[in-house]
Enzyme design. Sequence first.
Site, mmCIF file in Angstrom:
data_model
loop_
_atom_site.group_PDB
_atom_site.id
_atom_site.type_symbol
_atom_site.label_atom_id
_atom_site.label_comp_id
_atom_site.label_asym_id
_atom_site.label_seq_id
_atom_site.Cartn_x
_atom_site.Cartn_y
_atom_site.Cartn_z
ATOM 1 C CB SER A 78 43.198 42.975 36.852
ATOM 2 O OG SER A 78 42.557 42.046 36.742
ATOM 3 C CE1 TYR B 150 39.197 43.910 40.443
ATOM 4 C CE2 TYR B 150 39.222 42.867 38.352
ATOM 5 C CZ TYR B 150 40.011 43.322 39.481
ATOM 6 O OH TYR B 150 41.237 42.859 39.766
HETATM 7 N N1 NAD Z 1 43.841 37.699 42.999
HETATM 8 C C1 NAD Z 1 43.548 38.070 41.506
HETATM 9 O O1 NAD Z 1 43.136 37.191 41.043
HETATM 10 C C2 NAD Z 1 44.157 39.298 41.128
HETATM 11 C C3 NAD Z 1 43.930 39.378 39.535
HETATM 12 C C4 NAD Z 1 44.257 40.551 39.084
HETATM 13 C C5 NAD Z 1 44.557 41.611 40.021
HETATM 14 N N2 NAD Z 1 44.361 41.630 41.246
HETATM 15 C C6 NAD Z 1 44.525 42.896 41.962
HETATM 16 O O2 NAD Z 1 45.611 42.482 42.776
HETATM 17 C C7 NAD Z 1 45.427 43.637 43.948
HETATM 18 C C8 NAD Z 1 45.679 42.903 45.217
HETATM 19 O O3 NAD Z 1 44.562 41.995 45.542
HETATM 20 P P1 NAD Z 1 44.897 40.547 46.015
HETATM 21 O O4 NAD Z 1 44.542 39.547 45.010
HETATM 22 O O5 NAD Z 1 46.384 40.229 46.540
HETATM 23 O O6 NAD Z 1 43.853 40.461 47.279
HETATM 24 P P2 NAD Z 1 43.969 40.677 48.561
HETATM 25 O O7 NAD Z 1 42.467 40.543 49.330
HETATM 26 O O8 NAD Z 1 44.890 39.583 49.424
HETATM 27 O O9 NAD Z 1 44.643 42.048 48.624
HETATM 28 C C9 NAD Z 1 43.938 43.192 48.823
HETATM 29 C C10 NAD Z 1 44.192 44.007 49.979
HETATM 30 O O10 NAD Z 1 43.241 45.451 49.791
HETATM 31 C C11 NAD Z 1 42.867 45.631 50.825
HETATM 32 N N3 NAD Z 1 41.950 46.453 51.271
HETATM 33 C C12 NAD Z 1 40.805 46.431 50.323
HETATM 34 N N4 NAD Z 1 39.955 47.287 50.555
HETATM 35 C C13 NAD Z 1 40.560 48.244 51.350
HETATM 36 C C14 NAD Z 1 40.305 49.530 51.643
HETATM 37 N N5 NAD Z 1 39.029 50.258 51.391
HETATM 38 N N6 NAD Z 1 41.336 49.936 52.357
HETATM 39 C C15 NAD Z 1 42.547 49.575 52.663
HETATM 40 N N7 NAD Z 1 42.782 48.154 52.133
HETATM 41 C C16 NAD Z 1 41.819 47.673 51.619
HETATM 42 C C17 NAD Z 1 42.473 44.289 51.537
HETATM 43 O O11 NAD Z 1 42.546 44.312 52.996
HETATM 44 C C18 NAD Z 1 43.860 43.464 51.255
HETATM 45 O O12 NAD Z 1 44.727 43.256 52.098
HETATM 46 C C19 NAD Z 1 43.765 44.264 43.972
HETATM 47 O O13 NAD Z 1 44.104 45.535 43.428
HETATM 48 C C20 NAD Z 1 43.495 43.216 42.833
HETATM 49 O O14 NAD Z 1 42.264 43.776 42.169
HETATM 50 C C21 NAD Z 1 44.154 40.418 41.842
#
Ligand code: NAD
Length: 272
Positions: free
Chosen positions: A145, A158
């Site tokens: 991130s 976080y």
């Molecule tokens: N959306 C943003 O703005 C953003 C920015 C920077 C980084 N990220 C990172 O991107 C990654 C993906 O997130 P996203 O934004 O696509 O959101 P998202 O919620 O669509 O994807 C996250 C996934 O992780 C799964 N998950 C969470 N806890 C879990 C657990 N204990 N066991 C199994 N699965 C679990 C959720 O079910 C989900 O499918 C994450 O690591 C997040 O920190 C997101």
Amino acid sequence: MGWLDNDVALVTGANSGIGLAVVRRFLQEGARGIGVLVRSEKGADQLRGEFGERVTVTVGDVRDPDANDAAVAATLAAYGRLDTLVGNAGVWDYFAPLRKFADGHHVAQTFREVFDINVLGYLLAAYAAAPALRECRGSMIFTLSNAAFYAGGGGPAYVASKHAGVGLIRQLAYELAPEIRVNGVAPGGTATPLKGPESLGKQGAKLSEIPGFDEAVANAVPLGFMAQPEDHAGHYVLLASRTNSPATTAAILQSDGGWEVRGRPARKPRPE
Ligand SMILES: NC(=O)c1ccc[n+]([C@@H]2O[C@H](COP(=O)([O-])OP(=O)(O)OC[C@H]3O[C@@H](n4cnc5c(N)ncnc54)[C@H](O)[C@@H]3O)[C@@H](O)[C@H]2O)c1
């Protein structure tokens, strides 16, 4: 011809957001099949519905060592090899600042939940996948991130967890070379249903539904827009491709609209 012809990957947290975009793109790039580790049966059904036999789904929690082992075993059983691990499942703390916690126990609870999912989950996936990746000189890619490098992309739990991801990538890249390359992708604010920890009551929340969030992200970065999940997928393809990034390990590709050079350049003179 795609960049990942006949490759096999395993993606955690693949049923939505960035993980789902990566699965779609890897298959477009010629991947033979993708193992996925998802948390719920509902998410599993959605993936089977969209991709059929091109995905092999394991339902489980990334904090559970057995779930990670099972996902690797199911992927190998279905497709016979593993070229790329994408550690991606995560939760966000919805900017929870230190002053908002009820007491130290609440701090500890949130810290453990966020670190267990965002850091331990990646470490367990790496442990489970390393033997198979070593066999075919594959690679690991972890989703970090902008919060892996800078303050302000979350609260202390976080931001610290994503900073920890940098250390994880560097140490694993060092330990697992030369057989396995280990890299990361660091997205900025992205329109996904990213949820929060139960300890903050945010397990049902969705980042993409926070009022004004997309505008706030757009205004915080020079490129001036909030990304969609698929905007990051090409970075994962590049890092997974043995042909196109054979000399790259311990790298983290920033896909955050230019967060490092904070703010948008002035396009108009300021009003008096
Ligand atoms: N959306 C943003 O703005 C953003 C920015 C920077 C980084 N990220 C990172 O991107 C990654 C993906 O997130 P996203 O934004 O696509 O959101 P998202 O919620 O669509 O994807 C996250 C996934 O992780 C799964 N998950 C969470 N806890 C879990 C657990 N204990 N066991 C199994 N699965 C679990 C959720 O079910 C989900 O499918 C994450 O690591 C997040 O920190 C997101």
